[in-house]
Design an enzyme around this catalytic site. Structure first.
Site, short mmCIF file in Angstrom:
data_model
loop_
_atom_site.label_atom_id
_atom_site.label_comp_id
_atom_site.label_asym_id
_atom_site.label_seq_id
_atom_site.Cartn_x
_atom_site.Cartn_y
_atom_site.Cartn_z
N ARG A 75 0.88 -1.19 0.00
CA ARG A 75 0.00 0.00 0.00
C ARG A 75 0.90 1.22 0.00
O ARG A 75 1.71 1.41 0.92
CB ARG A 75 -0.89 -0.01 1.24
CG ARG A 75 -1.57 1.33 1.50
CD ARG A 75 -2.63 1.25 2.58
NE ARG A 75 -3.80 0.54 2.12
CZ ARG A 75 -4.99 0.56 2.73
NH1 ARG A 75 -5.16 1.26 3.83
NH2 ARG A 75 -6.02 -0.12 2.25
N GLN A 96 -10.08 -4.05 -2.95
CA GLN A 96 -11.38 -3.67 -2.39
C GLN A 96 -12.50 -3.96 -3.39
O GLN A 96 -13.50 -4.58 -3.05
CB GLN A 96 -11.35 -2.18 -2.03
CG GLN A 96 -12.65 -1.67 -1.47
CD GLN A 96 -12.91 -2.12 -0.06
OE1 GLN A 96 -12.07 -1.93 0.81
NE2 GLN A 96 -14.07 -2.71 0.21
N ARG A 150 -13.31 -9.02 2.57
CA ARG A 150 -11.91 -8.68 2.27
C ARG A 150 -11.02 -9.89 2.57
O ARG A 150 -10.08 -10.19 1.84
CB ARG A 150 -11.44 -7.49 3.10
CG ARG A 150 -12.17 -6.18 2.84
CD ARG A 150 -11.94 -5.66 1.44
NE ARG A 150 -10.52 -5.47 1.14
CZ ARG A 150 -9.77 -4.44 1.55
NH1 ARG A 150 -10.31 -3.48 2.25
NH2 ARG A 150 -8.49 -4.34 1.21
N ASP A 162 -17.58 6.52 -0.43
CA ASP A 162 -16.26 6.47 0.22
C ASP A 162 -16.00 7.86 0.80
O ASP A 162 -16.71 8.82 0.47
CB ASP A 162 -15.20 6.11 -0.85
CG ASP A 162 -13.79 5.99 -0.27
OD1 ASP A 162 -13.65 5.82 0.96
OD2 ASP A 162 -12.82 6.06 -1.05
N HIS A 216 -7.71 0.96 -5.90
CA HIS A 216 -7.82 0.04 -4.75
C HIS A 216 -8.47 -1.25 -5.26
O HIS A 216 -9.62 -1.56 -4.94
CB HIS A 216 -8.66 0.70 -3.65
CG HIS A 216 -8.54 0.02 -2.32
ND1 HIS A 216 -7.71 -1.05 -2.07
CD2 HIS A 216 -9.16 0.29 -1.13
CE1 HIS A 216 -7.82 -1.42 -0.81
NE2 HIS A 216 -8.69 -0.63 -0.22
N1 CP Z 1 -11.16 -0.40 3.07
C1 CP Z 1 -9.89 -0.41 3.43
O1 CP Z 1 -8.97 -0.64 2.64
O2 CP Z 1 -9.68 -0.18 4.76
P1 CP Z 1 -8.30 0.09 5.45
O3 CP Z 1 -7.78 1.40 4.93
O4 CP Z 1 -8.59 0.14 6.93
O5 CP Z 1 -7.34 -1.02 5.11
N1 NVA Z 2 -10.25 6.46 -0.81
C1 NVA Z 2 -9.85 5.99 0.50
C2 NVA Z 2 -10.04 4.52 0.59
C3 NVA Z 2 -9.71 3.94 1.94
C4 NVA Z 2 -9.90 2.47 2.00
C5 NVA Z 2 -8.40 6.36 0.73
O1 NVA Z 2 -7.58 6.20 -0.19
O2 NVA Z 2 -8.08 6.81 1.83
#
Ligand code: CP
Ligand code: NVA
Length: 308
Positions: free
Chosen positions: A106, A136, A293, A225, A133
């Site tokens: 990440r 997800q 997930r 989101d 992402h």
């Molecule tokens: N939805 C998601 O990726 O959550 P986190 O940022 O907590 O990993």
């Molecule tokens: N768009 C959000 C998603 C978190 C899972 C971010 O990047 O923070």
């Protein structure tokens, strides 16, 4: 990756057939996990989890998932490796490939993940970038299939920031026959160039609108989101002003299909992009979505190992 393994950097790394097959695999993996049996394709392997941003769901579900698949996980923050700073991303990839069986990462820039994957001899999985992402949305498609019985021929309405989640849904609409509506403001558009590239030869369609009611009308899935993503919380106030009309609230649920489901990748900023009433309401599947997930990513790891 090698000739026999695969990376997962974007939903579009999959073909439609791969994606549908992986959704079946995810369902089987979930059933097996619940029955107390789990394949062990990661036995004897260590999966490195490199996280340059915070995480609750992704880190926890990957760590637990790796354990259930017989492997070990190692959490690595940027404090230690300073990817691309202490040494080149290519050299870090070459070294990590000598120790690890897989990398889950990440970070900020999609191009860094692509470079890591190019030089690594092991599978690399995108656990979120500023651009995408994909884990997800793959797991969300699993939830859609569970709840609605299908992932094609549906209308998905996404409300809010044209961010990594919106773009991953656009990629899903490229592969699958999904009628995707994105209700957003002109300055939070997911990107004209991204959309043009993604939608060339797409199976589904994407409509970007500032009319939240039109997006919600008869939708099967209502999705939202946060209005300001990790790494851009300085834009929170500005985005909140622009996206106020895109809140996922009861009015949107009333306009949607009678059996619609409400989804949010979480974490949620309750009272902003989604109301408590909707998040805790009868159409909400957000916690089943969070559970998937775990199951979906196990299927993805098995696919990357090419052991299904
Ligand atoms: N939805 C998601 O990726 O959550 P986190 O940022 O907590 O990993
Ligand atoms: N768009 C959000 C998603 C978190 C899972 C971010 O990047 O923070």
């Amino acid at each position: 990756m090698t000739d026999t393994t695969r990376d997962f950097l974007a939903i579009t790394d999959l073909s439609r057939e791969d994606l549908l097959g992986l959704l079946d695999l995810a369902e089987r993996v979930k059933d097996q996990t619940r029955a107390g049996v789990c394949p062990q394709p990661l036995a004897g392997r260590t999966v490195g989890l490199i996280f340059h941003k915070p995480s609750l769901r992704t880190r926890t579900s990957f760590e637990v998932g790796v354990g259930q698949l017989g492997g070990r996980s190692m959490f690595i923050t940027d404090r230690e490796i300073k990817l691309g700073e202490r040494e080149s991303i290519a050299d870090a990839a070459r070294v990590l490939s000598r120790y690890l069986g897989m990398i889950v990462i990440r970070t900020f820039h999609q191009k860094d993940i692509e470079e890591l994957a190019e030089y690594a001899d092991i599978p690399v999985i995108n656990a979120l970038t500023d651009l995408l992402h994909p884990c997800q949305v793959f797991c969300d498609l699993m939830t859609v299939k569970e709840k609605l019985g299908r992932v094609e021929g549906i209308k998905v309405a996404y409300f809010g920031d044209g961010n990594n989640m919106a773009r991953s849904w656009i990629n899903a609409a490229k592969l699958l026959n999904i009628d995707l509506w994105i209700a957003t403001a002109p300055d939070t558009h997911p990107g004209v160039e991204f959309m043009t590239n993604a939608m060339t030869g797409a199976a589904g369609g994407v409509t970007v609108t500032d009319d939240a009611s039109a997006a919600a009308k008869d939708a099967d899935v209502l999705y939202t989101d946060v209005w300001a993503s990790m790494g851009e919380k300085d834009k929170a106030k500005e985005h909140a002003a622009m996206l106020e009309r895109m809140q996922l609230n009861q009015a949107r649920v009333d306009e949607a299909g009678r059996d619609c489901i409400v989804m949010h990748c979480l974490p949620a900023e309750r009272g902003r992009e989604i109301t408590d009433e909707v998040m805790d309401g009868p159409h909400s599947v957000v916690f089943d979505q969070a559970e998937n997930r775990l199951h979906g990513q196990k299927a993805l790891m098995i696919w990357c190992q090419n052991q299904h």
